[in-house]
Scaffold this active site. Structure first.
Site, mmCIF file in Angstrom:
data_model
loop_
_atom_site.group_PDB
_atom_site.id
_atom_site.type_symbol
_atom_site.label_atom_id
_atom_site.label_comp_id
_atom_site.label_asym_id
_atom_site.label_seq_id
_atom_site.Cartn_x
_atom_site.Cartn_y
_atom_site.Cartn_z
ATOM 1 N N GLN B 126 33.978 49.947 38.722
ATOM 2 C CA GLN B 126 33.836 48.580 38.205
ATOM 3 C C GLN B 126 33.625 47.591 39.350
ATOM 4 O OE1 GLN B 126 37.297 46.210 36.617
ATOM 5 N NE2 GLN B 126 36.238 46.577 34.695
ATOM 6 N N GLY B 127 32.538 46.846 39.323
ATOM 7 C CA GLY B 127 32.259 45.838 40.346
ATOM 8 C C GLY B 127 32.437 44.449 39.786
ATOM 9 N N SER B 129 35.636 42.177 40.848
ATOM 10 C CA SER B 129 36.300 41.295 41.822
ATOM 11 C C SER B 129 35.466 41.117 43.084
ATOM 12 C CB SER B 129 37.653 41.882 42.231
ATOM 13 O OG SER B 129 38.520 41.926 41.139
ATOM 14 N N GLU B 244 39.792 48.073 28.804
ATOM 15 C CA GLU B 244 40.558 48.450 29.996
ATOM 16 C C GLU B 244 42.044 48.155 29.825
ATOM 17 O OE1 GLU B 244 39.245 46.522 33.572
ATOM 18 O OE2 GLU B 244 40.697 47.558 34.837
ATOM 19 N N GLU B 373 50.452 37.941 36.179
ATOM 20 C CA GLU B 373 50.409 36.490 35.929
ATOM 21 C C GLU B 373 49.221 36.152 35.013
ATOM 22 O OE1 GLU B 373 50.958 37.854 39.047
ATOM 23 O OE2 GLU B 373 53.089 37.401 38.815
#
Lengths: 387, 388
Positions: B126-127, B129, B244, B373
């Site tokens: 997964q790209g 961030s 996910e 968070e």
């Protein structure tokens, strides 16, 4: 009531901080961790600063027993490198405190001057594969043969043994089932024939490897029995004596140093990193996390200072030192893990020091008497009935 | 809602159990990266050949077309049979890349990729961030410019799990104006063998290499690889994250639940005579085992509820954050309990390798896939409707 730190203490902090700023840059501390190796000569550098004399009486070349100073030195060194602080503890606590308190006059004259000059390093040889918290059940045998003592057995968790000069070893010198009554402490030279060592891989405190030590017919002079003739079979009272209280402060001091470093890194990161168009330090949940860790750190410092002051002034302190060990080690772990969360993924990867602080802090509730043992001590010392 | 298992599902469970016991790999997963990929691929192929890959995926792409509850039964039995960790190099493709393509991809994308995923032939990463776009994903900057029938992509991604093992990537890029935030993103499939892609592994806290930095220097990606529409990538990314954080967690959770039971069994069997192992005489440890087991039961109930919603046709949404948050914090808590229950033996990375590695790995759990968070913010805003 004056709770401010004495100016001597402030001067000591400044001295150590300035030494670290010049001589131990953060990259060097990371390298020691990466290579799992800290050069032994760093001890000489600490001796040059006068730190190794903090636990040695003046008549043997030191500056007089200064428990407050020792605790400050450990904290400040651990802010930069747990391994470096550990090296200091091996010398100043395992070595000097014990010999000054329990050694014969001959042992004091022979060892303390070199300890205060940073030329000697001790490791502990207390635990065994089947003996941890219950040290009274150690099985490593010591047979007296004339002016020699012959040792056979297996010691575990001997941190720093592979580059120490002596292992301060707890051995069974009489019948196996007498528990506390026939234990002795012996200084075993690490190069003595019959000793083999194996390094144990650990997740943290890298640079200060811990070792298994096997003893097969290791012969040492009887003069190496700590406390001499009078202390043969009386090792337990030496081990559980006044030195223990000072020593119990070493781990919480380490833990505070690591926690302070972690907070400093998270504090700085929160001001550099922007997400959602604001710096992290402007997000309430992050601000609260950082406020929490500062509050917990202040509580840890107060608790350690109080316990150290009691030990330093010679007051009964067994409960306070156990409480400090328990509370500070557990709380510092919470502090560091919260700081890691502030850094997000950067707290998990190599590059920032945070991942090292995390690996180093995890052992603190276990090292030097686990949290469970400290709870037992506190309940026992406060005379809580068992039934 | 009924928790009683139907006769069909009971038979299905028995069938799964028998197959897993007869066919699970006997050798542990190897240590080297190259060997791991080969091992994962062979195990995935074995499952596919026996009809156990893509249990709830459409039949036309190689799946079984069975209801989600049977996929869950598979996860439970897989964990109970102590099969290899589900989070291997095939995991991402099966748990959110594939489901995203099923939900949002074109027919051509599904026909090409889904069978390869099920056979273990294609690993995905997964790209999303970037160095300056973590929690604030909508601020990402990796740029995609349309030129004829291609997107020309330049920029950098980070924390790309298993990029060094993967063939394809879920790539989220900015195709709109720099300040377009959610509105100017595109979700595309990036073939990692394309010229201009540079993958550099990152060493993690546990000393292993799970994540990578990925650099893109004028990488040409065919427009036919775009999933959804140009500049509509945010909604596709939300679909991916829904999978996910929700269903993808089920297999991981089932393995965690079994790990807890293993830990309890080990504590029962361990003598405390050596004075070092605090269990099982230590009441504090016993108490924590009890709390952990209760928490496992609570999350199991949440998982069943989500599967039930899935069977009613609901697409995974913000509810996934409940599962993700609860699982992440429980995993950390159980592995910390494992360390405490091991006493000083947890210091010995050689003897307690499995638990030490799992414990260190668990620190990433409240960070990856959206920090705790962020999950709390989603729950507050989207499930509870609290004003910002």
């Amino acid at each position: 009531m004056d709770l401010s730190e004495h100016e001597d203490a402030e001067a000591l902090r400044d001295l150590v901080r300035s030494f670290l700023a010049k001589e131990v840059p953060p990259e060097l501390a990371s390298r020691w961790d990466r290579e799992d190796f800290i050069p032994r000569e760093m001890l000489s550098r600490l001796a040059d600063l006068g730190l190794c004399g903090l636990t040695v009486p003046e008549q043997y070349g030191g500056m007089g027993k200064n428990v407050l100073g020792m605790v400050i030195a450990v904290q400040e060194l651990a802010r930069r490198s747990t391994a470096l602080a550990g090296l200091f503890i091996q010398n100043a606590c395992y070595g000097s405190l014990n010999i000054a308190e329990s050694g014969t006059e001959e042992q004091k004259q022979r060892l303390l001057p070199d300890l205060s000059r940073g030329k000697l390093l001790f490791a502990y040889g207390l635990s065994e594969p089947d003996v941890g918290a219950d040290l009274a059940s150690v099985k490593t045998r010591a047979e007296r043969q004339g002016d020699k003592v012959v040792l056979n057995g297996y010691k575990r968790w001997c941190t720093g043994a592979q580059f120490a000069d002596y292992i301060y070893m707890l051995v069974r010198s009489g019948a196996p089932d007498a528990r506390y009554k026939n234990l002795s402490l012996v200084l075993v030279p690490t190069g003595a024939p019959g000793i083999t060592m194996k390094s144990i891989g650990t997740m943290g405190v890298r640079g200060l490897p811990t070792n298994d030590v096997v003893l097969e017919d290791v012969s040492v002079p009887f003069a190496n029995v700590v406390g001499g003739e009078a202390a043969w079979n009386r090792g337990w009272s030496l081990l559980a004596g006044p030195t223990l209280e000072a020593e119990k402060l070493g781990v919480p001091a380490l833990a505070i140093g690591i926690a302070e470093a972690a907070i400093a890194e998270a504090w700085e990161y929160s001001q550099q990193r922007e997400q959602f168009g604001v710096r992290l330090c402007g997000i309430q949940s992050i601000r609260h996390m950082l406020a929490d860790v500062q509050t917990k750190l202040a509580a840890c410092r107060s608790m350690l200072s109080h316990a150290a002051w009691k030990v330093h002034t010679g007051q009964p302190s067994a409960v306070e030192t156990s409480m400090a060990k328990l509370y500070v080690a557990d709380t510092a772990r919470e502090i560091v893990l919260t700081c890691q969360q502030v850094l997000g993924a950067y707290g998990y990867a190599h590059g920032f020091a945070m991942e090292r602080y995390v690996r180093d802090i995890l052992v603190m509730p276990i090292w030097g008497g686990s949290s469970a043992i400290q709870k037992n001590n506190i309940a026992n010392l406060m005379h809580l009935p068992r039934a | 809602m009924r928790y009683r298992e139907s006769i069909d599902n009971r038979h299905f469970r028995e069938e799964v159990r028998e197959w897993l016991h007869a066919n699970r790999p006997k050798e542990p997963r190897p240590g080297s990266v190259a060997e791991q990929r080969a091992y994962d691929r062979a195990w995935q192929r074995a499952k596919f050949d026996a009809g156990w890959a893509g249990i709830s995926w459409p039949k036309e792409y190689g799946g079984r077309g069975l209801p989600p509850v049977q996929q869950l039964i598979w996860c439970e039995e897989y964990a109970l049979a102590h099969c290899p960790a589900v989070s291997d190099s095939c995991w991402l493709a099966q748990n959110h890349a594939g489901p995203t393509l099923i939900a949002r991809g074109t027919e051509a994308q599904r026909s090409f990729h889904l069978p390869r995923i099920l056979k273990g032939e294609a690993a995905w990463c997964q790209g999303f961030s970037e160095p300056n776009a973590g929690s604030d994903l909508a601020s990402l900057r990796t740029r995609g410019v349309v030129e004829e029938d291609c997107l020309i992509v330049s920029g950098q991604k980070i924390w790309t799990t298993f990029a060094h093992l993967a063939d394809y990537q879920e790539l989220l890029i900015r195709t709109g104006a720099p300040d377009s935030r959610h509105r100017g993103l595109t979700w595309t499939i990036c073939d990692l063998r394309t010229p201009g892609v540079d993958i550099r592994p990152i060493r993690a806290l546990d000393g292993r290499y799970h994540n990578c930095e990925v650099f893109y220097d004028n990488v040409r990606i065919p427009l036919s690889n775009v999933v959804g529409e140009i500049n509509d990538g945010w909604s596709v990314a939300m679909t991916t994250l829904g999978f996910e954080r929700g269903p993808a967690t089920f297999g991981l959770f089932c393995q965690l639940a079994v790990e807890l039971e293993d830990l309890i069994s080990k504590a029962r069997a361990t003598s405390a005579e050596d004075g070092e192992h605090p269990q099982p005489e230590d009441d504090a440890i016993v108490f924590r085992f009890g709390v952990a087991r209760a928490q496992v039961q609570a999350i199991r109930a949440l998982m069943y509820q989500m599967v039930s919603a899935d069977e009613r046709g609901a697409e995974p949404g913000a509810e996934g954050s409940l599962m993700r948050l609860a699982f992440a914090e429980l995993r950390q808590s159980i592995l910390r309990l494992a360390m405490d229950a091991h006493g000083p033996f947890c210091l010995n990375r050689d003897e307690s390798r499995y638990w030490v590695d799992e414990y260190l790995d668990s620190f990433a759990e409240t960070i990856q896939g959206g920090t705790s968070e962020i999950q709390r913010s989603i729950i507050g805003e989207r499930l509870l409707g609290l004003p910002r």
